[in-house]
Write an enzyme that holds these catalytic residues in place. Structure first.
Site: not given
Ligand code: 5U1
Length: 691
Positions: A46, A48-50, A95, A134, A155, A191
């Site tokens: 770290d 060195e990065y700093d 969605s 998910k 979104r 995400e």
């Molecule tokens: N892993 C993943 N999560 N997720 C959420 N893929 C994914 N795809 C999404 C969403 C809402 O939507 C697409 C299928 C359009």
């Protein structure tokens, strides 16, 4: 002429040494940042990065005209906003259809729908899918123009989102600049989430200062993303996983052509985006079901919350054929897991006494199935949290259980407009275990029993802490046994543990001779430990595993730590004034020193000084994965040995894994190692490597 590396899009400039140095530093810091944040495999210390970062900051301060938005120095620093600007998504953010049937029939129903839409007959081969996690976070669209991050948007309603670019730039895992050759317009979707350990640490910090705590990692992440002041957002540790694309405009001379979703994800990974290592392909419903079950079984061990898995048809041509219904693609589905939050009634509020004497109000609950187990107690943390959440005995409360974290009450179910809150719980004035006075310092949020080791609850917790896997590890010494040993006065102090004979143990109620012998053997084995484990096991306030490791590394010997002044302790990275004071206070107490001396006299020992740190590093640069149960080494002990030998222990097998160390009941990691041709060792093989 300067050569261009992977992360550079700029043509070589006429030789201006300062400018060339600045460009080189930026490229180097992009590269090091990617290794640190995305690959979780730092290439330099770290410090060195700093040092490099500060050199770049100094050059940019001297030449403000050279500062560009993609510089690693520009992650934090924007002005606080009044409102977020609404932005239109070039390609709507769709969605996903949710399959709430958490059983295997959920996957079968999806596969059947896909096959029907594609007019496949039972004679046709299985459809190939990609199975993903998910994540329980917030969907985000990242827009790159000519390889530079220009916009991050939530979104929103799918058509319009909010421009949260300033906050998203603070996430170290999100590249500000992409390698040469990416499409000139590229929107990456994924995400933003908060890891569970980051969430716990954030809430702990908030609780310590009496601030507002967050209900769950998702809410904490959402709060950080929608923070108008990017300075505050930067203090909230967020992470990101990419899982899809929005608008993509290819260069005239072409660009990457994807034919599968899986291939697209691998390309995103090669461009520097974090893509989950748990993405997999699956043939037909049976493999989707297997994935759902496999991930479900390891859900608690993941470092972040998920609320299900996602299945997508792998072929992009088939995705196109399947199309959409309203705003949901027909080619994807989210297959849920049981919820990690449930509502139940608070039957009573008990008070538990912890290792440091802290009194914790604990809600006794009408048992409820949440996060995979039945929960009948949940922590309320402290009196102020309990009041802030307006919890009363008799209320309906929301209980959360995720991962290995202790279940907690995150709030009550409000039954109408907020009326005044009249609590029906009081913190006791005397310790419910030993009767000593309960005290609370003005600046502290916690009430404490003042009985110290006179209090049997504190003694029990101190012993359990010392004996736990992450400390000296006495296998088989669980809370029931410790309770028996302390309640019958067989053990009063830590060294008493090592004075336990077979006869004393075997004479305990419900203790078989064989179990007693196992405990004696485990105690003997625990005597060979390491300085960080011993130090952590002593239970000094604020000294967790990481701090114990730093202290051991810095001072080398226990005596040097015991005698170090507060000033000297402050020289250790990770140690601030509160921690330094706590260490000094601990070792200033003669009875604590006496405990240490007696433990040493009982034969507890560890390598010190040069022996602890300066040995050979036969595993330097090597990544190992542990799976199954090893015959003699505990998992933590094996990890310690590997790390001490310069190696890294990873949780998943990939082509970059050098060795998989497999014990009995090794699972899918062993299969994966064989599939990828990774070398597999048993414990003896590992010990041979360590020589
Ligand atoms: N892993 C993943 N999560 N997720 C959420 N893929 C994914 N795809 C999404 C969403 C809402 O939507 C697409 C299928 C359009």
């Amino acid at each position: 002429m300067a050569t261009l590396d992977l992360f550079s899009l700029e043509p070589a400039q006429p030789a201006n040494p300062a400018k060339l140095r600045l460009l080189a530093l930026r490229d180097q810091l992009h590269h090091l940042g990617h290794a640190y944040y995305v690959l979780d495999a730092p290439l330099v210390p770290d410090a060195e990065y700093d040092r490099l970062f500060q050199e770049l900051q100094a050059l940019e301060a001297a030449h403000p005209e050279w500062v560009t938005a993609d510089s690693p120095t520009q992650r934090v620093g924007g002005q606080a906003l009044d409102v977020f600007v609404s932005v239109r998504h070039a390609v709507p953010m769709l969605s996903i259809r949710t399959e709430t049937d958490t059983e295997s029939t959920g996957a079968e129903a999806f596969d059947a729908r896909v096959r029907k839409e594609l007019e496949l007959t039972p004679a046709d081969p299985p459809v190939e899918y990609v199975a993903e996690l998910k994540f329980d976070g917030l969907a985000m669209s990242l827009r790159y123009e000519n390889g530079v991050l220009v916009q991050a948007a939530t979104r929103g309603d799918g058509e319009y989102g909010e421009d949260v670019t300033q906050n998203i730039r603070t996430i170290g895992q999100i590249p500000l600049k992409l390698p040469a050759g990416v499409p000139p317009v590229l929107e990456v979707r994924g995400e933003v989430y908060m890891r569970r350990d980051d969430f716990e640490a954030l809430n702990e910090k908030q609780r310590d200062k009496g601030g507002k705590t967050f209900v769950n990692p998702r809410n904490a992440a959402a709060g950080a993303v929608r923070q108008l002041d990017p300075g505050i957002a930067a203090q909230r540790p967020l992470s990101f996983f990419a899982y899809g694309l929005g608008e993509v405009v290819m260069a005239e001379q072409g660009g990457p052509a994807f034919s599968t979703h899986y291939g697209m994800l691998q390309t995103l990974k090669s461009w520097g985006f974090p893509v989950s290592a748990l993405v997999d392909t699956a043939q037909g419903a049976p493999e989707l079901i297997a994935y759902h079950q496999r991930i479900g079984a390891s859900r608690d061990q993941l470092p972040f919350d998920i609320d299900g898995v996602v299945y997508k048809v792998n072929s992009l041509a088939l995705q196109q054929r399947l199309g959409f219904v309203t705003r949901e693609p027909r080619w994807a589905v989210a297959h849920k897991y049981p919820a990690q939050e449930q509502v139940t009634r608070v039957l009573g509020i008990d008070v538990q006494v912890g290792r440091t004497g802290k009194l914790t109000p604990v809600a006794r609950l009408d048992p409820v199935f949440v996060g995979g187990t039945t929960v009948s107690n949940a922590t309320l943390h402290n009196l102020f949290e309990l009041r802030r959440k307006r919890v009363r005995v008799g209320d309906s409360a929301i209980v959360r259980r995720a991962g290995d974290v202790i279940p907690e009450v995150v709030g009550i179910v409000s039954s109408g407009p907020r009326t005044s809150y009249v609590p029906n719980f009081r913190m006791p004035r005397a310790c419910p275990i030993c009767g000593s006075t309960v005290v609370r310092e003005k600046t502290e949020m916690n009430h404490r029993c003042s009985g110290g080791l006179f209090c049997s609850a504190q003694r029990k917790q101190a012993i359990l802490h010392f004996a736990q896997r992450r400390a000296v590890e006495v296998e088989g010494l669980g809370d029931k046994l410790v309770e028996q040993l302390v309640d019958t006065n067989v053990i009063r102090t830590l060294p008493d543990l090592y004075r336990l004979g077979l006869t004393a143990l075997a004479s305990l109620d419900r203790m078989a001779d064989k179990s007693a012998q196992n405990i004696v053997d485990a105690l003997e084995k625990s005597k060979q430990t390491t300085l960080p484990r011993f130090l952590f096991g002593l239970g000094i306030r604020h000294v967790g595993e990481a701090t114990a490791k730093e202290l051991a590394r810095h001072f080398g010997t226990l005596d040097a730590i015991m005698d170090a002044s507060e000033e000297a302790l402050l020289g250790v990275s990770d140690v601030g004034p509160i921690v330094a004071k706590a260490i000094r206070t601990f070792f200033d107490q003669p009875h604590n020193r006496e405990v240490v001396e007696q433990l040493r006299a009982c034969g507890v020992t560890w390598p010190e000084g040069a022996a602890a740190d300066a040995g050979p590093k036969p595993l330097a640069g090597k990544t190992l994965v542990l799976t199954g149960t090893l015959p003699t080494l505990g998992r933590d002990a094996a990890k310690d040995l590997i790390e001490a030998a310069g190696g890294k222990v990873s949780g998943s097998v990939s082509k970059k894994t050098h060795y998989v160390v497999a014990g009995t009941e090794a699972g899918s990691k062993l299969d994966k190692a064989r599939e990828l041709g990774v070398a597999v060792l048993d414990e003896a093989g590992l010990l041979e490597l360590l020589k």
